[in-house]
Design a protein around this motif. Structure first.
Motif, PDB file in Angstrom:
ATOM      1  N   VAL A  33      -6.362  -4.688  -6.410  1.00  0.00           N
ATOM      2  CA  VAL A  33      -5.417  -4.155  -7.387  1.00  0.00           C
ATOM      3  C   VAL A  33      -6.210  -3.461  -8.483  1.00  0.00           C
ATOM      4  CG1 VAL A  33      -3.589  -4.698  -9.046  1.00  0.00           C
ATOM      5  CG2 VAL A  33      -3.722  -5.961  -6.893  1.00  0.00           C
ATOM      6  N   SER A  49      -4.673  -9.524  -7.178  1.00  0.00           N
ATOM      7  CA  SER A  49      -5.125  -9.232  -5.815  1.00  0.00           C
ATOM      8  C   SER A  49      -4.928 -10.432  -4.905  1.00  0.00           C
ATOM      9  CB  SER A  49      -6.604  -8.828  -5.826  1.00  0.00           C
ATOM     10  OG  SER A  49      -6.812  -7.676  -6.614  1.00  0.00           O
ATOM     11  N   GLY A  83       5.283  -5.826  -4.918  1.00  0.00           N
ATOM     12  CA  GLY A  83       4.408  -5.857  -6.086  1.00  0.00           C
ATOM     13  C   GLY A  83       5.169  -5.747  -7.385  1.00  0.00           C
ATOM     14  N   LEU A  92       3.831  -0.767  -9.798  1.00  0.00           N
ATOM     15  CA  LEU A  92       2.885  -0.127  -8.881  1.00  0.00           C
ATOM     16  C   LEU A  92       3.183   1.361  -8.824  1.00  0.00           C
ATOM     17  CD1 LEU A  92       2.541  -2.622  -5.899  1.00  0.00           C
ATOM     18  CD2 LEU A  92       0.986  -2.243  -7.791  1.00  0.00           C
ATOM     19  N   LEU A 107      -3.932  -1.175  -4.394  1.00  0.00           N
ATOM     20  CA  LEU A 107      -2.671  -1.102  -5.120  1.00  0.00           C
ATOM     21  C   LEU A 107      -2.967  -0.642  -6.545  1.00  0.00           C
ATOM     22  CD1 LEU A 107      -1.352  -4.596  -3.979  1.00  0.00           C
ATOM     23  CD2 LEU A 107      -0.790  -2.402  -2.950  1.00  0.00           C
TER      24      LEU A 107
END
Length: 423
Positions: A33, A49, A83, A92, A107
């Motif tokens: 992430v 993450s 997410g 996101l 991400l």
């Protein structure tokens, strides 16, 4: 972060038909992430993450890599929806997949609104004295900076789940440095500012009482009264600490008291040598001895109960150490019954807990031979021979406190109790 299993099942069913065999299955997934705003700490990003790692493993592990690549946009959209629900305080903005036997998922996230700037770290110790709390805080010097770094730059709305990360961080640091304590952590919003409140409290058996003593056998204790009262307060600061902490840090606590004592005017002016001994327990013992390598000076008054004569007397002792084990001295004694003065000069040799003395008494011209042995800091044995009247004395002495002792004496043909006032 809790995941919605129903969402997983529905999404996976809509994307992929059931496969009986896969030509190139995914063996592992790496999730990262990334904060496009650049402010969220790596500690919080690792937590994000880790949360999405669970999702990605269920979506991709043992699935056909070619099928995943073909449906990459659908997977990206699904990961974005999940997410947005998991990362409270973040949205996101993009998802990138690199599909293979090891599939990489990146991400890209950004905070919803404001981010945390200059958080207030409120670190408190419960149940201990303020100065003791300052001592304990020095055991975890990096914690304040670690918490500030961990939460700074994160979304203001991420406080709830970020609190779990901070709790883990604090627990790990406290367990490593202060295992006798437990922490409680809260992340609050007060007056538009983020406050990380950490309360660290003692656990286990605690120090409830302090048995404190400061005395000297080198100079009159009356000269140390100011010092005695001052360090009674210093020792009282240990109240409330876990006994296990005192046991583990006993030498350090003794050294701190010793260093303070060495700066005292009384100690420096008289060239004294303090010694500190701490005995851990719920009733904590602190014994401070003020010694001298140069002198032994004391004044005592005697009141004898059950003796036929010389019931009230006093003695002054002025000694000079000529080596670590050898002392020369002068003594002046007064018998108050008929106000007789006796003087003497002598020598004492010390070894271990014992001391052997010879005194030449003036003006009678007789000799004293004395042997003393310290059974403990409070108990002492004495055997003495007076050549003038060819008399022996045997006594056992108990020190009640630094200004009062009691001695049971057998002298010649009589037993009597002697009360001793120590100046």
């Amino acid at each position: 972060m809790k995941l919605n299993k129903i969402l997983f099942c529905a999404a996976m069913t809509s994307i992929l038909p059931l496969q009986h065999a896969f030509s190139a299955p995914v063996n592992s997934v790496e999730v990262q992430v990334i904060d496009t705003n650049g402010g969220t700490s790596q500690l919080l990003l690792q937590k994000m993450s880790g949360s999405m790692q669970v999702v990605a493993d269920q979506l991709f592990i043992d699935k056909d890599a070619e099928k995943i690549a073909a449906a990459g946009d659908d997977y990206a959209r699904l990961l974005t929806e999940i997410g947005d629900r998991v990362f409270t305080g973040y949205e996101l903005t993009d998802v990138k997949l690199a599909v293979g036997e090891t599939t990489q998922v990146k991400l890209y996230a950004r905070p919803w609104n404001k981010v945390i700037e200059k958080p207030l770290i409120d670190l408190q110790f419960s149940g201990v004295e303020p100065q003791t709390a300052a001592l304990l805080e020095r055991s975890i010097p990096a914690l304040h900076a670690q918490l500030e770094q961990a939460i700074s730059g994160a979304s203001v709305d991420a406080g709830d789940w970020a609190g779990g990360v901070l709790r883990k961080l604090v627990r790990s640091e406290v367990q490593a440095q202060l295992p006798e304590f437990k922490p409680a952590v809260d992340v609050l919003q007060e007056d538009g500012r983020t406050v990380v409140q950490v309360v660290i409290y003692p656990v286990g058996q605690l120090v409830r009482n302090i048995r404190y003593e400061l005395r000297s056998e080198a100079i009159p204790n009356v000269l140390l009264m100011k010092l005695k009262y001052k360090y009674a307060g210093e020792c009282d600061k240990l109240r409330g600490l876990p006994v296990a902490y005192v046991q583990r840090h006993r030498q350090e606590l003794e050294q701190q008291l010793l260093e303070k004592l060495m700066t005292e005017p009384e100690v420096k002016n008289y060239q004294l040598r303090p010694e500190v001994k701490i005995t851990p327990g719920a009733d904590l013992g602190v014994n401070i001895m003020i010694e001298s390598d140069d002198y032994k000076i004391w004044f005592e008054g005697y009141g004898d109960i059950g003796r036929n004569k010389e019931n009230l007397s006093g003695k002054a002792h002025l000694g000079k150490m000529i080596s670590p084990r050898d002392e020369i001295f002068g003594e002046a004694e007064v018998i108050l019954d008929d106000v007789q003065w006796r003087f003497g000069t002598g020598y004492t040799h010390y070894w271990g807990k014992s001391g052997w003395s010879y005194v030449r008494r003036i003006p009678t011209g007789d000799n004293n031979y004395r042997l003393e042995y310290s059974l403990s800091p409070k108990w002492r044995l004495r055997a003495e021979h007076f050549s003038g009247d060819n008399r022996n004395e045997f006594a056992v002495r108990y020190r009640i406190h630094e200004f009062l002792s009691a001695e049971y004496v057998y002298g010649g043909s009589e037993f009597y109790l002697r009360l001793i006032g120590n100046l």
